[in-house]
Design an enzyme around this catalytic site. Structure first.
Site, PDB file in Angstrom:
ATOM      1  N   SER A 168       0.783  -1.080   0.029  1.00  0.00           N
ATOM      2  CA  SER A 168      -0.155   0.021  -0.065  1.00  0.00           C
ATOM      3  C   SER A 168       0.876   1.376   0.035  1.00  0.00           C
ATOM      4  O   SER A 168       0.571   2.323  -0.396  1.00  0.00           O
ATOM      5  CB  SER A 168      -1.004  -0.053   1.278  1.00  0.00           C
ATOM      6  OG  SER A 168      -0.281  -0.133   2.331  1.00  0.00           O
ATOM      7  N   HIS A 220      -5.362  -3.415  -2.449  1.00  0.00           N
ATOM      8  CA  HIS A 220      -4.997  -2.571  -3.540  1.00  0.00           C
ATOM      9  C   HIS A 220      -5.061  -3.342  -4.995  1.00  0.00           C
ATOM     10  O   HIS A 220      -4.832  -2.559  -5.988  1.00  0.00           O
ATOM     11  CB  HIS A 220      -3.875  -1.915  -3.240  1.00  0.00           C
ATOM     12  CG  HIS A 220      -3.974  -0.865  -2.150  1.00  0.00           C
ATOM     13  ND1 HIS A 220      -4.389   0.461  -2.402  1.00  0.00           N
ATOM     14  CD2 HIS A 220      -3.392  -0.680  -0.973  1.00  0.00           C
ATOM     15  CE1 HIS A 220      -4.333   1.234  -1.284  1.00  0.00           C
ATOM     16  NE2 HIS A 220      -3.965   0.360  -0.553  1.00  0.00           N
ATOM     17  N   LYS A 276     -11.840   0.507  -1.519  1.00  0.00           N
ATOM     18  CA  LYS A 276     -11.093   1.130  -2.400  1.00  0.00           C
ATOM     19  C   LYS A 276     -11.700   1.250  -3.752  1.00  0.00           C
ATOM     20  O   LYS A 276     -12.517   2.091  -3.884  1.00  0.00           O
ATOM     21  CB  LYS A 276      -9.858   0.461  -2.134  1.00  0.00           C
ATOM     22  CG  LYS A 276      -8.839   1.026  -0.832  1.00  0.00           C
ATOM     23  CD  LYS A 276      -7.731   0.304  -0.618  1.00  0.00           C
ATOM     24  CE  LYS A 276      -7.285   0.861   0.672  1.00  0.00           C
ATOM     25  NZ  LYS A 276      -6.528  -0.017   1.542  1.00  0.00           N
TER      26      LYS A 276
HETATM   27  C1  LIG Z   1      -6.489  -0.243   3.062  1.00  0.00           C
HETATM   28  C2  LIG Z   1      -6.061  -1.562   3.344  1.00  0.00           C
HETATM   29  C3  LIG Z   1      -6.603  -2.390   4.319  1.00  0.00           C
HETATM   30  C4  LIG Z   1      -7.820  -2.062   4.923  1.00  0.00           C
HETATM   31  O1  LIG Z   1      -9.068  -1.702   4.029  1.00  0.00           O
HETATM   32  P1  LIG Z   1     -10.258  -1.193   4.807  1.00  0.00           P
HETATM   33  O2  LIG Z   1     -11.612  -1.709   3.875  1.00  0.00           O
HETATM   34  O3  LIG Z   1     -10.065   0.282   4.467  1.00  0.00           O
HETATM   35  O4  LIG Z   1     -10.587  -1.417   6.169  1.00  0.00           O
HETATM   36  C5  LIG Z   1      -6.213  -3.870   4.339  1.00  0.00           C
HETATM   37  N1  LIG Z   1      -5.233  -4.096   3.386  1.00  0.00           N
HETATM   38  C6  LIG Z   1      -4.525  -3.186   2.621  1.00  0.00           C
HETATM   39  C7  LIG Z   1      -3.105  -3.751   2.284  1.00  0.00           C
HETATM   40  C8  LIG Z   1      -4.711  -1.993   2.755  1.00  0.00           C
HETATM   41  O5  LIG Z   1      -4.236  -1.125   1.841  1.00  0.00           O
END
Ligand SMILES: *Cc1c(COP(=O)(O)O)cnc(C)c1O
Length: 399
Positions: A186, A214, A245
């Protein structure tokens, strides 16, 4: 001492002063418009390179309609946790839809990607077990590992040989073993060496788990993630994804065997002890997955990648380092945290929002801006952002 003057939290004052002295203290930026490529934060309109809204679905007309219809039909809340009265028909339908999308037996949706990771790792492992984890895995994986009380061994980022060293050292481990990685990292935007990690998991008899937060909606056919992109179907036991996302709403999911999902129904603590999604969220996600497999979805993913390539090429031409990124996540390396925060602040004044990230989100000395390109940015907006980045970057001696 009177209650009016008692403050057992007074030490926080000193800790915050310390952050301020180091230039690491921030205020929350407040978004006053919808989440769009050009948006207004704190009274200022800026080119927005800060969201994970890869496909622009946060404001998609069809998704809004689906959410509103669901509210009319089923109300605004589910009223209970999934295991009591909070499992609605649309919750089951969404899970079936995602399982089909990911080509797995079954799926369970959690309230967020964070709870999906943390809840799953903690539910499947215990104190006698072993976790082999990439050093840059997401915080929710790290927390899940800690909650499980298993032994945690960290391998160097994307370093399969280092992973194998740990596998060899623990070859005779009596408990269960989990090999776990982000699909796309991320903060750096690079892609995990998934086929080689699957080889390791198979050779050393580990459960293989990938967090594709992602990668979902970004990589693979129709945005099916790294497992599809890198040809690893059938080799990954647990696939996590997010609905927060590219999907544009909120939530997380776990795909795998029917038994895995059944076990998470019984032992996934966020699933058991926190209320399920309101119908509007679930209906939004259903519409989003339908869109991914339509010509419109294909067009959006293509545009996302065309924009990504354009923006990265421009940044390179202007002398910036975007590190190892292979995806729309575009780190712009600065080094010192205070300088990264200053860069971000001045950019914002000049009309571009690209947040700075420093310790503890990334290692000390590796501070950067983190810019994210979306499918809905116009070419002219990205070009304008690149020009502003170059001007401000020069004034700070970054390029
Ligand atoms: C953003 C993210 C999460 C968390 O996801 P949410 O739905 O925002 O709680 C988990 N793992 C990774 C790698 C992320 O980038």
């Amino acid at each position: 001492m009177t209650t009016a003057t008692r403050n057992p939290l007074s030490y926080l004052h000193n800790q915050i002063e310390d952050l301020k002295a180091k230039g690491l203290h921030f205020r929350l930026r407040v978004l006053e418009t919808e989440q769009r490529p050009v948006a207004s934060f704190d009274g200022k309109e800026v080119i927005n390179l800060s969201s994970n809204n890869y496909l622009g679905l946060t404001t998609h007309r069809g998704l809004r309609k689906a959410a509103l219809e669901a509210i009319r039909k089923w109300g605004v809340g589910s009223g209970a946790v999934r295991t009591i009265a909070g499992t609605m028909q649309i919750h089951m339908e969404l899970e079936e839809q995602i399982a089909r999308f990911k080509n797995t037996e079954a799926c369970v949706v959690f309230q967020s990607g964070f709870t999906a990771n943390a809840g799953t790792v903690a539910a499947i492992l215990g104190k006698d077990d072993l976790i082999i984890s990439d050093e840059l895995n997401h915080a929710s994986i790290i927390d899940g590992c800690r909650l499980s009380k298993a032994t945690i061994r960290i391998f160097k980022h994307k370093d399969v040989a280092d992973g194998e060293r740990i596998c060899k050292e623990t070859e005779n481990w009596a408990g269960r073993k989990l090999l776990i990685t982000d699909g796309v990292f991320s903060m750096d935007g690079d892609i995990a060496p998934l086929p080689q990690l699957c080889d390791l998991a198979e050779k050393y008899n580990c459960i293989m788990m990938v967090d594709d937060a992602h990668a979902s909606g970004v990589l693979g056919r129709g945005g099916r993630g790294t497992v599809d992109h890198l040809g690893c179907h059938g080799r990954v036991d647990i696939q996590v994804g997010t609905l927060s996302k590219a999907i544009g709403a909120m939530g997380g999911y776990v795909c795998g065997s029917r038994e895995l999902i059944d076990w998470l129904y019984h032992r996934g603590r966020p699933f058991l002890f926190s209320t399920s999604h309101p119908p509007s969220i679930t209906a939004t996600c259903q519409a989003a997955f339908a869109l991914l497999d339509s010509p419109e979805g294909e067009r959006l993913i293509k545009k996302l990648w065309a924009n990504t390539k354009f923006f990265k090429r421009r940044l390179k031409q202007l002398g910036f380092s975007t590190g190892a990124s292979e995806t729309p996540i575009t780190p712009i390396h600065v080094g010192e945290a205070a300088k990264a925060f200053e860069f971000s602040r001045r950019l914002f004044e000049a009309g571009v929002y690209a947040p700075a990230v420093g310790y503890p989100t990334v290692a000390e000395g590796k501070a950067r801006l983190r810019a994210i390109v979306t499918a809905t940015h116009k070419r002219a907006e990205l070009e304008c952002a690149a020009q502003i980045l170059a001007e401000v970057g020069k004034s700070l001696g970054i390029v």
